[in-house]
Design an enzyme around this catalytic site. Structure first.
Site, mmCIF file in Angstrom:
data_model
loop_
_atom_site.group_PDB
_atom_site.id
_atom_site.type_symbol
_atom_site.label_atom_id
_atom_site.label_comp_id
_atom_site.label_asym_id
_atom_site.label_seq_id
_atom_site.Cartn_x
_atom_site.Cartn_y
_atom_site.Cartn_z
ATOM 1 N N GLU A 73 1.226 -0.470 -5.174
ATOM 2 C CA GLU A 73 -0.016 0.303 -5.303
ATOM 3 C C GLU A 73 0.360 1.771 -5.161
ATOM 4 O OE1 GLU A 73 -3.517 2.532 -3.724
ATOM 5 O OE2 GLU A 73 -1.709 2.012 -2.613
ATOM 6 N N ASP B 53 0.833 -1.199 0.000
ATOM 7 C CA ASP B 53 0.000 0.000 0.000
ATOM 8 C C ASP B 53 0.871 1.255 0.000
ATOM 9 O OD1 ASP B 53 -2.849 0.997 0.381
ATOM 10 O OD2 ASP B 53 -1.868 1.966 2.083
#
Length: 688
Positions: free
Chosen positions: A449, A420
């Site tokens: 991401e 993330d």
């Protein structure tokens, strides 16, 4: 915990010829070999970073190799496994060698291919040398055909043979040594230069001499370049993202790992091979977010799974409502038995009540009033998250603790990590961490991401991330899609950046899905799955969920902040289409590659026409998609006949794989009609 970071020394590569100074000459005159090796490819950032391939995908290397004059050259591609951290240089084995072939003599371009035999990192370089025997033979043939005296040429040739005999070493080459000695003796026994030359110009002798070139003056291209070879699913995969707590079959309770396992047959039946779980860790209670990211959470609100850490544990703990570590391992094993990998979402951030905050306050940043600094992206504030001090004075201990998070889950059987927001953490940290993890677990896959500026996205790919999120989510027009895809497959990123095309995410419900209805979901599915070889959806996409917060690209009642049980067979779902598209991908090798994508002409700006084909043209796939989810569109499709190996008047078989229709076409163009509700796209398989 060790107090020192494991060493990581990236390989800095450049390829100027090394020069040495001859003390008898003025200092400005270098002495070096006459051969030059230039413009080696593929390479990334002048060799600073490795290129990427998957197991079974060869590496085609080319370069310009030349020298002054007309002396023929020979060259070879050398490759071997890269040394592992801490391994002595001799442990990686000897160089393997593949001859280079000259492909463009006028441009001095040479090319060769090698096929890495395993997952891991491999080095490669080019070695070139002057081929004196080939030069002698070429010139002597011309002089013989011109009727010139060959006395001196014969003496020169004999000298080359004598030098080769002296150079041959080893019992396995004794036969060639004997052959050359016999030829030399036979030539010396002939009285005329012409007779000797005829014997020495034989193709049999030439073949023996070619096996033993004089490489004493060989030049290498400089420090080796590198390739990272990843598992096949790094380059071809279909991801299904789920929120584990939303998998319960009835409302009002947490989903468990057992509920996730119960859904595996349905997910596998749709053709997905990677099950991606949102964070599974305990969720903080301090400043917990409520539904729709509200600042007030009720006693039964679950909070955001990205606010990691509570009294129950941190990044190596499991939320007790989901199950136990043994139950997680069982889920991983069951998925593996069905041919699926489990990908874990790792978010390097902490809730205010994460155990690290009390155990290691030195790993965090505090404000002047003594309060811990929570995460912000002004004007957005994330009161339920605090960030780590990556460059603080205690960063070594912090970095090692984060390394242990990844290795802990790797030990539980996880080999795929979705990270993330990696762009908000230091690039050197990721370069070190990924290299260290992959030294232990070379089959690990890291997905970045990072929806951020292109230079950062590209850098994350260069330093080790296996796959990358992309801007596909926001590319909707024909011009936007064509331009973006051509940048990815034809420009610099092609050798190091693998894009994973997610059609939606828990955070992002694009406006075109909000307004386009079921046809938009079908359209974006086909685009994601056929433009890229790696793609994914977040659960609910198959149900065409598109309820949004007005004016925002966000889901209303997002499961980031709540439970969301569903009827997975609700009316209007597109599960059959997903299964068909994934079946088509698995049955057609052309769709399992990315860099072969090419765009073709369609006489309608609402129709995107593109295709992929294998190098031998054994599998040719053309795809046409209606980009208008609101209206039918038709137009002429101009097929690339020459690229497909077809003549203009040659008939060929066309299978439209989504509908099962089989046609016979001749030439190009052909008209096709798309109804957004029934056939928003066509996937053609061409058979000459």
């Amino acid at each position: 915990m060790s107090s020192a970071l494991p060493p990581f020394r990236p390989s800095l590569v450049s390829d100027p010829l090394s020069a040495r100074q001859d003390p008898s000459l003025p200092g400005i005159l270098p002495v070096s070999a006459p051969i030059l090796i230039e413009d080696i490819g593929p390479r990334v950032s002048d060799g600073r970073y490795p290129i990427k391939r998957v197991l079974g995908e060869g590496v085609v290397v080319s370069a310009a190799v030349f020298r002054d004059g007309h002396v023929p050259l020979a060259a070879a591609l050398l490759w071997r496994r890269s040394p592992r951290p801490g391994e002595p240089a001799g442990g990686r084995g000897a160089w393997h060698e593949v001859p280079l072939t000259q492909i463009e003599p006028g441009l001095a371009r040479w090319r060769a291919r090698f096929d890495p035999p395993a997952i891991g990192r491999f080095d490669y370089l080019i070695e070139a040398w002057s081929d004196d025997w080939a030069g002698w033979r070429h010139d002597t043939l011309i002089k013989r055909d011109a009727g010139l005296d060959l006395s001196l040429e014969v003496l020169e040739g004999m000298a080359l043979i004598e030098a080769t005999i002296a150079r041959i070493d080893g019992t396995d080459q004794a036969a060639d040594q004997g052959l050359l000695s016999s030829w030399l003796a036979d030539a010396q026994g002939l009285e005329t230069a012409g007779g000797r030359a005829t014997l020495m110009l034989s193709e049999t002798l030439d073949a023996v001499m070619a096996r033993h070139p004089d490489r004493s003056g060989a030049v290498r291209s400089g420090p080796p370049l590198s390739v990272v070879v990843d598992p096949p699913r790094a380059g071809f995969a279909a991801w299904y993202e789920m929120a584990p707590r939303s998998q319960a079959s009835e409302p009002g309770r947490w989903g468990t790992f057992a509920d996730c396992a119960a859904r595996l047959p349905d997910i596998r039946a749709m053709g997905f091979d990677t099950l991606y779980l949102m964070p599974i860790h305990p969720i903080g209670r301090i400043h917990r977010k409520g539904p729709n990211n509200s600042l007030k959470a009720g006693p039964d609100d679950p909070g955001s799974p990205y606010a990691i850490g509570a009294a129950e544990g941190g990044h190596t703990a499991i939320h007790p409502e989901l199950g136990t570590l043994d139950e997680f391992r069982a889920l991983v094993a069951q998925a593996g038995e069905m041919g699926m990998d489990v990908a874990l979402d790792i978010a390097i951030q902490c809730a205010p009540d994460h155990p690290w905050v009390s155990e290691h306050p030195e790993w965090f940043e505090f404000r002047p009033d003594g309060t811990i600094k929570y995460a912000e992206n002004p004007p957005k504030k994330y009161q339920d998250i605090v960030n780590l001090a990556f460059w603080g004075p205690h960063r070594q201990e912090l970095w090692l603790a984060l390394l242990e998070v990844f290795t802990f889950w790797a030990e539980q059987g996880v080999r795929v990590f979705r990270v993330d927001n990696p762009h908000t953490k230091p690039v050197p940290f990721w370069e070190w961490l990924i290299a260290t993890v992959k030294a232990r677990y070379p089959d690990c896959i890291f997905l970045a991401e990072a929806f951020t500026r292109p230079p950062m996205m590209k850098m994350l790919a260069k330093i080790g991330f296996t796959q990358s999120y992309s801007y596909f989510t926001w590319r909707t027009t024909k011009a936007e899609l064509t331009s973006y895809m051509e940048e990815l497959v034809e420009d610099d990123p092609a050798d190091y950046m693998r894009v994973n095309f997610f059609a939606n995410t828990p955070d992002i419900l694009p406006f075109h899905l909000q307004t386009g209805g079921r046809p938009a979901f079908m359209q974006r599915l086909v685009l994601a799955a056929t433009l890229s070889s790696v793609y994914g959806i977040h659960n609910g996409f198959e149900l065409c969920e598109n309820a949004a917060i007005p004016g925002k690209e966000e889901y209303a009642d997002s499961e980031k902040y709540d439970f969301k049980p569903r009827d997975w067979n609700a009316e209007g779902n597109i599960k059959d289409l997903i299964a068909k598209v994934n079946w088509i991908r698995n049955e057609n090798p052309a769709l399992q590659a990315f860099r072969t994508l090419r765009f073709f002409r369609a006489d309608n700006d609402q129709i995107l026409f593109y295709g992929k084909m294998t190098g031998d043209r054994a599998n040719i796939i053309l795809v046409a998609v209606n980009l208008d989810p609101h209206a039918g569109q038709g137009g002429l499709l101009w097929l690339p006949l020459a690229e497909m190996g077809l003549s203009d008047g040659q008939p060929f078989i066309v299978e439209e794989l989504l509908s099962g229709t089989r046609l016979e076409w001749t030439g190009s163009p052909h008209h096709y009609w798309f109804d957004p509700a029934t056939n928003p796209a066509a996937i053609f398989r061409i058979t000459p």
